[in-house]
Design an enzyme around this catalytic site. Structure first.
Site, PDB file in Angstrom:
ATOM      1  CE1 TYR A  77      -2.189  -5.109   8.012  1.00  0.00           C
ATOM      2  CE2 TYR A  77      -2.783  -2.829   7.612  1.00  0.00           C
ATOM      3  CZ  TYR A  77      -2.732  -4.138   7.189  1.00  0.00           C
ATOM      4  OH  TYR A  77      -3.218  -4.479   5.948  1.00  0.00           O
ATOM      5  CG  ASN A  82      -7.891  -4.701   0.530  1.00  0.00           C
ATOM      6  OD1 ASN A  82      -7.187  -3.717   0.729  1.00  0.00           O
ATOM      7  ND2 ASN A  82      -7.440  -5.935   0.688  1.00  0.00           N
ATOM      8  CG  HIS A 134      -1.918  -1.134   1.212  1.00  0.00           C
ATOM      9  ND1 HIS A 134      -3.071  -1.164   0.448  1.00  0.00           N
ATOM     10  CD2 HIS A 134      -1.888  -2.307   1.892  1.00  0.00           C
ATOM     11  CE1 HIS A 134      -3.716  -2.305   0.669  1.00  0.00           C
ATOM     12  NE2 HIS A 134      -3.009  -3.018   1.526  1.00  0.00           N
TER      13      HIS A 134
END
Length: 507
Positions: free
Chosen positions: A348, A138, A65
């Site tokens: 993350y 997404n 990303h």
């Protein structure tokens, strides 16, 4: 009108000329024209200050990303769903919450084209009164994997060959054809849905299953859908390729310009819900990220709308430094046992600490500004810039700094939680016939719109035609597991492309 700011060094010292440097003149004897100037001086703080900061301007780009665009906006509750979720920001119809949404491609680098055939990230940070909530979604309702340890393997095959530094169709298809659970997402990707016309004209999906609970402690499984009010519009492969060359920042530009002229994009927000008992009757696991929930069995329920209406003031400070994680949640919402989701809860924040530092939550765009934060344990570390809680004791102390604690959510009501029994086992999801059922249904859905099935066949053939022949054979077999005709059509299209490539061109 206020006076303009004075140009200074990083330490606030006023600068008379930003372009001068301290040097020692050479002896001018014998020079016909202006003599060359002598060496620089290490004492020239203005020069050293400028260069040393420039040397450190770049931080690591996101491992996935990396290329993205974002905007601020507002979420508004449109329908009461307090029977499902006790989150405070959802407790009143009409209630509004400030948000930031970042759209992105997945596999490309920061300089890659917005129109690449790739899933699109769709992450939104809600600045709520109970802290920041991140919905990290997404534009596809499914994904390539369901075993989390496969993620690095998969992503490496979508990036560059370590020897050639080129995108490698052999790597790409070698992985996918060896992991059949990817078929559903691959068909989605190689349909026209794999090349959205813009960030404004695509939907967002949680993909993962979450658990939401109400004020009684009763919970349900939840999937979330963001449906674009602008409609869903996609590009043909030729259009996407043309834009990649002519305007590689097409989607970034489209979003920025639309907001600048007041054409604010918006999305309607829906949930699907499922009880524990309903999940036990499914022909697939409720935690399987490669499956969708049939709408006829689990209908959409409207609960909100969000609108993006403000562009960032500074791309780096906001869009680049914003840090999303599905572990950033609020009371009333929690993750399910979806193993890929569970792995993201760790991965993350871990990559944010690597990319932005351990105090990434202090960066303004990441701060829980509406709720504030107080945790006397989280102290110090690089770039601690929030005052570090001053002289507050750095432990939970009742001596001279009493602390309040939140009320624990109620225990489950009449809906029991999952029960866990047995020994720890090494687990690798096994394929079943149902892994090919939803791809087969997706092929039929494409058939409802003229040209969609043909686009999928052509897009796959164009991509795999650059791969080795034995890889091509595996691709035909792979798609045939959904429907034999798909593999046959791709084979014929690849053979047609080979004939065209081998025939002499006419002048």
């Amino acid at each position: 009108m206020s006076n303009p700011p004075v140009f200074t060094t990083s330490q606030g010292c006023p600068v008379s000329d930003p372009f001068t440097t301290q040097r020692i003149p050479l002896d001018s004897t014998g020079y016909k024209y202006a003599p060359p100037i002598g060496p620089l001086l290490l004492q020239d703080f203005k020069l050293i200050d400028t260069l040393s900061h420039f040397d450190r301007e770049r931080i690591p780009e996101r491992v996935v990303h990396a290329k993205g665009a974002g905007a601020y906006g507002v979420f508004e509750v449109t329908d009461d769903i307090t029977d499902v979720c006790s989150a405070k920001f959802l407790d009143t119809v009409g209630k509004k919450t400030r948000i930031f949404t970042r759209f992105s491609t997945v596999g490309g680098e920061k300089g890659s084209a917005d129109t690449a055939r790739d899933p699109r990230g769709f992450a939104t940070k809600f600045y709520t009164e109970d802290g920041n909530l991140d919905l990290v979604y997404n534009n596809t309702p499914i994904f390539f994997i369901r075993d989390p340890i496969k993620f690095p393997h998969f992503i490496h095959t979508q990036k560059r060959n370590p020897a050639t530094n080129l995108k490698d169709p052999n790597m790409f298809w070698d992985y996918l054809t060896a992991n059949d659970e990817s078929l559903h997402q691959v068909m989605y990707l190689f349909s026209n849905r794999g090349t959205p016309a813009s960030y404004r004209t695509m939907n967002g999906y949680s993909g993962h299953t979450y658990k939401w609970y109400n004020s009684k402690g009763e919970w349900v499984y939840v999937q979330v859908h963001f449906i674009a009010n602008q409609g869903v519009h996609n590009l043909l492969d030729e259009e996407a390729g043309r834009l990649a060359g002519e305007d590689p920042d097409h989607s970034t530009r489209d979003l920025w310009e639309a907001i600048e002229k007041g054409d604010y994009p918006s999305w309607e927000c829906y949930i699907q819900t499922m009880t524990l008992e309903q999940s036990k009757k499914l022909p697939f696991s409720v935690f399987d990220l490669t499956k969708v929930w049939p709408h006829k069995d689990f209908p959409l329920r409207h609960f909100g709308r969000f609108t993006l209406n403000e562009n960032p003031k500074n791309y780096y400070a906001e869009t680049e430094q914003i840090a999303f994680s599905p572990s950033h949640t609020v009371p009333g919402m929690e993750p399910s046992n979806d193993p890929v989701l569970q792995s993201r809860l760790f991965s993350y924040p871990d990559t944010h600490r690597h990319r932005l530092g351990p105090n990434y939550h202090q960066i303004p765009v990441n701060c829980p500004l509406k709720s504030g934060s107080f945790n006397p344990i989280n102290r110090d570390g690089p770039m601690c810039v929030d005052g570090n809680l001053g002289g507050t004791p750095n432990y939970a102390n009742a001596y001279n700094c009493p602390i309040q604690y939140a009320v624990s959510p109620k225990a489950s009501g009449n809906k029991p939680d999952e029960k866990y029994t047995g020994e720890v086992v090494p687990y690798h999801w096994e394929h079943t016939d149902y892994d090919y059922f939803q791809p087969k249904m997706f092929w039929k859905v494409l058939g409802r719109t003229p040209g969609e099935q043909e686009s999928l066949v052509k897009n796959v053939a164009n991509h795999v035609s650059a791969a080795d022949e034995f890889i091509q054979d595996r691709v035909y077999e792979y798609f045939s597991k959904a429907e034999p005709i798909i593999g046959d059509l791709i084979r014929k299209k690849v053979q047609e492309l080979k004939r065209k490539a081998s025939s002499p061109s006419k002048i």
